[in-house]
Motif scaffolding. Structure first.
Motif, PDB file in Angstrom:
ATOM      1  N   PRO A 129     -21.794 -25.839   8.678  1.00  0.00           N
ATOM      2  CA  PRO A 129     -22.190 -26.181   9.327  1.00  0.00           C
ATOM      3  C   PRO A 129     -21.239 -25.538  10.397  1.00  0.00           C
ATOM      4  O   PRO A 129     -22.391 -24.322  10.951  1.00  0.00           O
ATOM      5  CB  PRO A 129     -21.650 -27.783  10.092  1.00  0.00           C
ATOM      6  CG  PRO A 129     -21.690 -28.483   9.402  1.00  0.00           C
ATOM      7  CD  PRO A 129     -21.209 -27.808   8.222  1.00  0.00           C
ATOM      8  N   ARG A 133     -23.797 -22.828  13.489  1.00  0.00           N
ATOM      9  CA  ARG A 133     -22.905 -22.681  14.538  1.00  0.00           C
ATOM     10  C   ARG A 133     -23.105 -21.103  14.819  1.00  0.00           C
ATOM     11  O   ARG A 133     -23.126 -20.752  16.196  1.00  0.00           O
ATOM     12  CB  ARG A 133     -21.980 -23.370  14.346  1.00  0.00           C
ATOM     13  CG  ARG A 133     -22.373 -25.673  14.793  1.00  0.00           C
ATOM     14  CD  ARG A 133     -20.807 -25.751  15.110  1.00  0.00           C
ATOM     15  NE  ARG A 133     -19.997 -25.543  14.967  1.00  0.00           N
ATOM     16  CZ  ARG A 133     -19.222 -26.304  13.792  1.00  0.00           C
ATOM     17  NH1 ARG A 133     -20.493 -27.319  13.425  1.00  0.00           N
ATOM     18  NH2 ARG A 133     -18.344 -25.922  13.258  1.00  0.00           N
ATOM     19  N   ASP A 282     -24.312 -29.035  14.238  1.00  0.00           N
ATOM     20  CA  ASP A 282     -25.806 -28.347  12.930  1.00  0.00           C
ATOM     21  C   ASP A 282     -26.380 -27.824  13.733  1.00  0.00           C
ATOM     22  O   ASP A 282     -27.433 -28.086  14.263  1.00  0.00           O
ATOM     23  CB  ASP A 282     -24.986 -29.314  11.320  1.00  0.00           C
ATOM     24  CG  ASP A 282     -24.941 -28.758  10.477  1.00  0.00           C
ATOM     25  OD1 ASP A 282     -25.433 -26.967  10.438  1.00  0.00           O
ATOM     26  OD2 ASP A 282     -25.328 -28.981   9.846  1.00  0.00           O
TER      27      ASP A 282
END
Length: 386
Positions: A129, A133, A282
């Motif tokens: 994730p 990001r 996420d």
């Protein structure tokens, strides 16, 4: 927008290199390890003050040197400006515009915008994730440069808050230390939710704006796909207020974040880490039609994963282009990973960009539709092919 002139001093493999560029397509051709990616990496660095290949600046400075310089003449609306970043070993970096020093390097952000696609971008689909990001936040800063400061402030507050949680000693801490931590945490909670709510609000707006472009780009690069096949959505560490199709206000986000921090207080003290905030969110990527939608990670083929990663970058380019000047599009060693059909599809998508910079090990990998200026890169020399 385009780069007219690039000068590097002690950057990566180059002691000194001076390259004149033009609008349109430019391809740097050379065997692996000759330094072609270093050239486009330098231009991308001016855009976001970071590398797509390494997490810190130290590897960007040539071995044995104390300082590296990246200087470029960038033309926007027919007006040239000289942008420069000085990378220093063990000291703060410096930045200049037209030879005038800036208070902070991040004052450069927004003056040149790039969208770069490279083999490393497969991590957007298959990675953690944190990769997704970073993709969102880098794009946020390209759209709104002031958010670089918000992002830096959030990371600083998060670091301080985590340090405080750890100092409480987790389960080993005394009741007194826990009480002191809780009292001090309330101050950091306020800072965290103020900054976190702004980042979260901006990310949600970005995903809304980007989503239609992702579907369109995926349909263009994936064989037999439609605009409805590829979807992106935001998955927060908190349950977002509001119903389907509603976007919460910043104040609503702030209140939900604050309530969730209070609810997770005991867990945070036990684990010594902040468990709530946009640093734990996420970007979800799915493929399919109608009710049958599956996450790209773990279900998509290698070709589908490549197409989705490419669609994210093409969508970023299209979104930025719709909001202002054409970004500089950089395709770093990607054609070798694509079959002939996908090469032609990608070439058709990007041929109209104001400036496209390409790297390739073999000239034949670059489609004819992207014929333009070519340079050979070998043994530290960058030579134009006439």
């Amino acid at each position: 927008m385009h780069v007219q002139h690039l000068l590097l001093h002690n950057f990566r493999s180059y002691a000194d290199v001076d390259v004149k560029l033009e609008p349109g397509v430019t391809a740097f051709i050379g065997r692996n390890g000759q330094g072609k990616t270093n050239l486009v990496e330098a231009i991308d660095y001016l855009s976001r003050l970071g590398s797509h290949r390494v997490a810190t600046d130290a590897p960007l400075i040539r071995a044995g040197a104390e300082q590296a310089i990246v200087r470029a003449v960038v033309v926007k609306d027919q007006r040239p400006a000289t942008l420069e970043v000085e990378l220093n070993q063990g000291r703060a970096n410096r930045a200049r515009i037209n030879r005038s020093a800036l208070p902070r390097p991040r004052e450069l952000l927004g003056l040149v915008r790039t969208v770069l696609f490279s083999p490393e971008d497969l991590t957007l689909v298959k990675g953690d994730p944190s990769d997704r990001r970073r993709f969102l936040d880098d794009l946020l800063v390209l759209r709104t440069p002031r958010l670089a400061g918000v992002r830096a402030d959030y990371e600083r507050v998060l670091k301080q808050r985590n340090s405080l949680l750890k100092s409480a000693g987790g389960r080993r801490g005394s009741s007194t230390s826990r009480e002191g931590a809780v009292a001090t945490l309330s101050v950091w909670d306020t800072h965290l939710v103020d900054l976190g709510a702004e980042i979260l609000e901006q990310r949600l707006d970005l995903v809304d704006a980007l989503a239609p472009y992702v579907g369109k780009a995926y349909a263009a690069v994936a064989r037999g796909a439609s605009r409805d096949d590829a979807e992106i959505d935001y998955r927060g560490s908190i349950e977002l207020p509001g119903g389907p199709g509603e976007r919460p206000s910043r104040e609503q986000l702030r209140q939900v974040l604050l309530l969730e921090l209070e609810a997770r207080r005991r867990d945070e003290l036990d684990r010594g880490v902040t468990l709530v905030g946009p640093h734990r969110d996420d970007l979800t990527l799915t493929l399919g039609n109608g009710e049958l939608r599956l996450p790209v990670k773990g279900y998509a083929s290698h070709g589908e994963s490549w197409s989705f990663a490419l669609a994210l970058k093409i969508a970023s380019y299209d979104l930025l282009r719709s909001e202002g000047d054409d970004p500089i599009l950089i395709l770093d060693d990607v054609f070798a990973e694509l079959d002939t059909e996908r090469r032609q599809q990608l070439a058709a998508l990007v041929a109209g960009a104001e400036q496209v910079l390409i790297t390739a090990a073999v000239g034949e990998d670059v489609p004819e539709a992207l014929a333009g200026t070519r340079f050979t890169v070998a043994e530290g020399e960058v030579t134009r092919v006439d």
